[in-house]
Design a protein around this motif. Structure first.
Motif, PDB file in Angstrom:
ATOM      1  N   ALA A 141      38.026  25.256  27.888  1.00 18.79           N
ATOM      2  CA  ALA A 141      36.940  25.635  28.796  1.00 18.79           C
ATOM      3  C   ALA A 141      37.464  25.862  30.211  1.00 18.79           C
ATOM      4  N   VAL A 142      38.361  25.007  30.669  1.00 22.64           N
ATOM      5  CA  VAL A 142      38.931  25.182  32.010  1.00 22.64           C
ATOM      6  C   VAL A 142      39.677  26.517  32.084  1.00 22.64           C
ATOM      7  N   LEU A 143      40.443  26.839  31.045  1.00 20.37           N
ATOM      8  CA  LEU A 143      41.122  28.149  31.005  1.00 20.37           C
ATOM      9  C   LEU A 143      40.113  29.289  31.056  1.00 20.37           C
ATOM     10  N   CYS A 144      39.034  29.151  30.309  1.00 21.65           N
ATOM     11  CA  CYS A 144      38.012  30.199  30.268  1.00 21.65           C
ATOM     12  C   CYS A 144      37.289  30.344  31.605  1.00 21.65           C
ATOM     13  N   ILE A 145      37.147  29.250  32.330  1.00 18.59           N
ATOM     14  CA  ILE A 145      36.453  29.299  33.618  1.00 18.59           C
ATOM     15  C   ILE A 145      37.361  29.851  34.713  1.00 18.59           C
ATOM     16  N   LEU A 146      38.614  29.397  34.766  1.00 21.32           N
ATOM     17  CA  LEU A 146      39.515  29.822  35.844  1.00 21.32           C
ATOM     18  C   LEU A 146      40.272  31.110  35.532  1.00 21.32           C
ATOM     19  N   GLY A 147      40.444  31.432  34.251  1.00 28.31           N
ATOM     20  CA  GLY A 147      41.188  32.634  33.863  1.00 28.31           C
ATOM     21  C   GLY A 147      40.656  33.933  34.438  1.00 28.31           C
ATOM     22  N   PRO A 148      39.344  34.127  34.511  1.00 27.76           N
ATOM     23  CA  PRO A 148      38.822  35.399  35.033  1.00 27.76           C
ATOM     24  C   PRO A 148      39.053  35.622  36.524  1.00 27.76           C
ATOM     25  N   PHE A 149      39.215  34.547  37.278  1.00 25.46           N
ATOM     26  CA  PHE A 149      39.393  34.704  38.715  1.00 25.46           C
ATOM     27  C   PHE A 149      40.804  35.175  39.011  1.00 25.46           C
ATOM     28  N   SER A 150      40.902  36.321  39.655  1.00 22.45           N
ATOM     29  CA  SER A 150      42.215  36.897  39.918  1.00 22.45           C
ATOM     30  C   SER A 150      42.161  37.739  41.185  1.00 22.45           C
ATOM     31  N   ILE A 151      43.337  38.008  41.703  1.00 21.59           N
ATOM     32  CA  ILE A 151      43.476  38.864  42.876  1.00 21.59           C
ATOM     33  C   ILE A 151      44.321  40.055  42.465  1.00 21.59           C
ATOM     34  N   PRO A 152      43.734  41.251  42.472  1.00 24.46           N
ATOM     35  CA  PRO A 152      44.530  42.432  42.124  1.00 24.46           C
ATOM     36  C   PRO A 152      45.582  42.704  43.209  1.00 24.46           C
ATOM     37  N   LEU A 153      46.751  43.089  42.766  1.00 29.89           N
ATOM     38  CA  LEU A 153      47.816  43.448  43.699  1.00 29.89           C
ATOM     39  C   LEU A 153      48.001  44.962  43.676  1.00 29.89           C
ATOM     40  N   PRO A 154      48.138  45.574  44.840  1.00 31.33           N
ATOM     41  CA  PRO A 154      48.285  47.039  44.871  1.00 31.33           C
ATOM     42  C   PRO A 154      49.582  47.532  44.250  1.00 31.33           C
ATOM     43  N   VAL A 155      50.579  46.649  44.111  1.00 28.44           N
ATOM     44  CA  VAL A 155      51.883  47.068  43.588  1.00 28.44           C
ATOM     45  C   VAL A 155      52.032  46.857  42.094  1.00 28.44           C
ATOM     46  N   SER A 156      50.964  46.353  41.430  1.00 26.84           N
ATOM     47  CA  SER A 156      51.119  45.999  40.025  1.00 26.84           C
ATOM     48  C   SER A 156      49.791  46.056  39.279  1.00 26.84           C
ATOM     49  N   PRO A 157      49.854  46.399  37.979  1.00 21.73           N
ATOM     50  CA  PRO A 157      48.644  46.299  37.163  1.00 21.73           C
ATOM     51  C   PRO A 157      48.366  44.861  36.728  1.00 21.73           C
ATOM     52  N   VAL A 158      49.280  43.950  37.034  1.00 23.58           N
ATOM     53  CA  VAL A 158      49.149  42.547  36.666  1.00 23.58           C
ATOM     54  C   VAL A 158      48.563  41.796  37.867  1.00 23.58           C
ATOM     55  N   PRO A 159      47.366  41.211  37.716  1.00 28.33           N
ATOM     56  CA  PRO A 159      46.765  40.512  38.849  1.00 28.33           C
ATOM     57  C   PRO A 159      47.346  39.114  39.050  1.00 28.33           C
ATOM     58  N   LEU A 160      47.148  38.585  40.229  1.00 24.23           N
ATOM     59  CA  LEU A 160      47.539  37.218  40.547  1.00 24.23           C
ATOM     60  C   LEU A 160      46.425  36.293  40.078  1.00 24.23           C
ATOM     61  N   SER A 161      46.780  35.285  39.277  1.00 24.54           N
ATOM     62  CA  SER A 161      45.748  34.384  38.753  1.00 24.54           C
ATOM     63  C   SER A 161      46.281  32.960  38.670  1.00 24.54           C
ATOM     64  N   LEU A 162      45.385  32.041  38.370  1.00 28.53           N
ATOM     65  CA  LEU A 162      45.754  30.642  38.185  1.00 28.53           C
ATOM     66  C   LEU A 162      45.963  30.289  36.717  1.00 28.53           C
ATOM     67  N   THR A 163      45.900  31.270  35.845  1.00 31.90           N
ATOM     68  CA  THR A 163      45.943  30.993  34.412  1.00 31.90           C
ATOM     69  C   THR A 163      47.203  30.243  34.012  1.00 31.90           C
ATOM     70  N   ASN A 164      48.368  30.687  34.487  1.00 38.40           N
ATOM     71  CA  ASN A 164      49.588  29.995  34.065  1.00 38.40           C
ATOM     72  C   ASN A 164      49.633  28.571  34.625  1.00 38.40           C
ATOM     73  N   PHE A 165      49.060  28.329  35.803  1.00 38.82           N
ATOM     74  CA  PHE A 165      48.982  26.975  36.333  1.00 38.82           C
ATOM     75  C   PHE A 165      48.140  26.086  35.417  1.00 38.82           C
ATOM     76  N   VAL A 166      47.012  26.608  34.949  1.00 36.00           N
ATOM     77  CA  VAL A 166      46.159  25.848  34.032  1.00 36.00           C
ATOM     78  C   VAL A 166      46.874  25.638  32.699  1.00 36.00           C
ATOM     79  N   VAL A 167      47.663  26.610  32.273  1.00 40.05           N
ATOM     80  CA  VAL A 167      48.448  26.449  31.042  1.00 40.05           C
ATOM     81  C   VAL A 167      49.421  25.272  31.208  1.00 40.05           C
ATOM     82  N   TYR A 168      50.112  25.198  32.343  1.00 40.91           N
ATOM     83  CA  TYR A 168      51.041  24.077  32.577  1.00 40.91           C
ATOM     84  C   TYR A 168      50.303  22.742  32.486  1.00 40.91           C
TER      85      TYR A 168
END
Length: 188
Positions: A27-54
Motif C-alpha cells: 500500500a505504501v508503494l501504491c500511495i507514494l509510487g505515483p508521485f513523481s517529478i518529470p525531468l526535461p532531460v529524461s522520460p524517466v521521472p524522479l520518484s521515491l519508489t526505489n526509496f520505498v523499495v529499500y
C-alpha cells in the motif's frame, strides 16, 4: 490421533503479522509510487519508489519484500494508477520506464539476499542496495535503449546519470532509517 505436527495451522500470529506488513508496504508503494517529478532531460521521472523499495526490504526481508513489490507491479499492470504520474496498465510496464519498474524486483532480491546473509551489517545493507540498483539500472537502461532506439550512452544519460546523486541520498537515508524502523516494528 492428535499429533500436533500434522495438524494444519489455521492461525499464526507471525504469519498474520508478515501478511499484514506485506500488504501495508504494498500500500505504501501504491500511495507514494505515483508521485513523481518529470525531468526535461529524461522520460524517466524522479520518484521515491526505489526509496520505498529499500525500506520494504528492510522491513520484510527478501522473500516478503519481493512479494510486496510483485504485488505492486501486478496492481499497476491491472490498471490501478500506482506508477509514476498516476499511470497504470500494461502499457506502462511495456513502455520506456517499464524496465526500471521490473528492475525493482532485482533490488529486492539482491538487497534482501545480502541483508539476510550478513544480518545487522550496514555495509552489506548498502552493498545490497547499490548492487540491486545497479542491476535495476542495467535492466531499465537496456529496456529504455530498446524502446526509444537510443545509443547505450544516450540511454545512460537519460535513464541513469541524472538520478545518481538522488539515489545516493536515498540509499544513505534508507541505511539510517531502515534498521530503526525494523527495530520499532519488531517491538510492536
Amino acid at each position: 490421533m492428535s499429533d500436533k505436527t500434522t495438524m494444519p495451522k489455521t492461525f499464526s500470529p507471525n504469519r498474520t503479522r508478515a501478511l499484514t506488513l506485506t500488504g501495508l508496504m504494498t500500500a505504501v508503494l501504491c500511495i507514494l509510487g505515483p508521485f513523481s517529478i518529470p525531468l526535461p532531460v529524461s522520460p524517466v521521472p524522479l520518484s521515491l519508489t526505489n526509496f520505498v523499495v529499500y525500506l520494504t526490504v528492510y522491513l520484510l526481508g527478501m522473500k516478503s519484500g519481493t512479494v510486496s513489490i510483485l504485488l505492486y507491479l501486478l496492481l499497476g499492470a491491472a490498471g490501478l494508477p500506482v506508477f509514476s504520474g498516476f499511470a497504470g496498465g500494461l502499457g506502462k510496464l511495456a513502455g520506456p520506464t517499464g524496465g526500471y519498474l521490473i528492475g525493482f524486483l532485482f533490488v529486492a532480491l539482491i538487497q534482501g539476499f545480502l541483508m539476510e546473509r550478513f544480518p545487522g551489517k550496514r555495509p552489506a545493507d548498502i552493498a545490497g542496495m547499490v548492487s540491486g540498483l545497479a542491476v535495476c539500472y542495467a535492466f531499465g537502461t537496456l529496456w529504455l535503449d530498446w524502446q526509444m532506439h537510443l545509443t547505450p550512452a544516450a540511454a545512460l544519460a537519460a535513464g541513469v546519470i541524472p538520478y545518481l546523486p538522488g539515489d545516493a541520498v536515498k540509499i544513505f537515508i534508507a541505511a539510517v532509517v531502515g534498521p530503526k524502523l525494523k527495530a520499532r516494528i519488531r517491538k510492536v
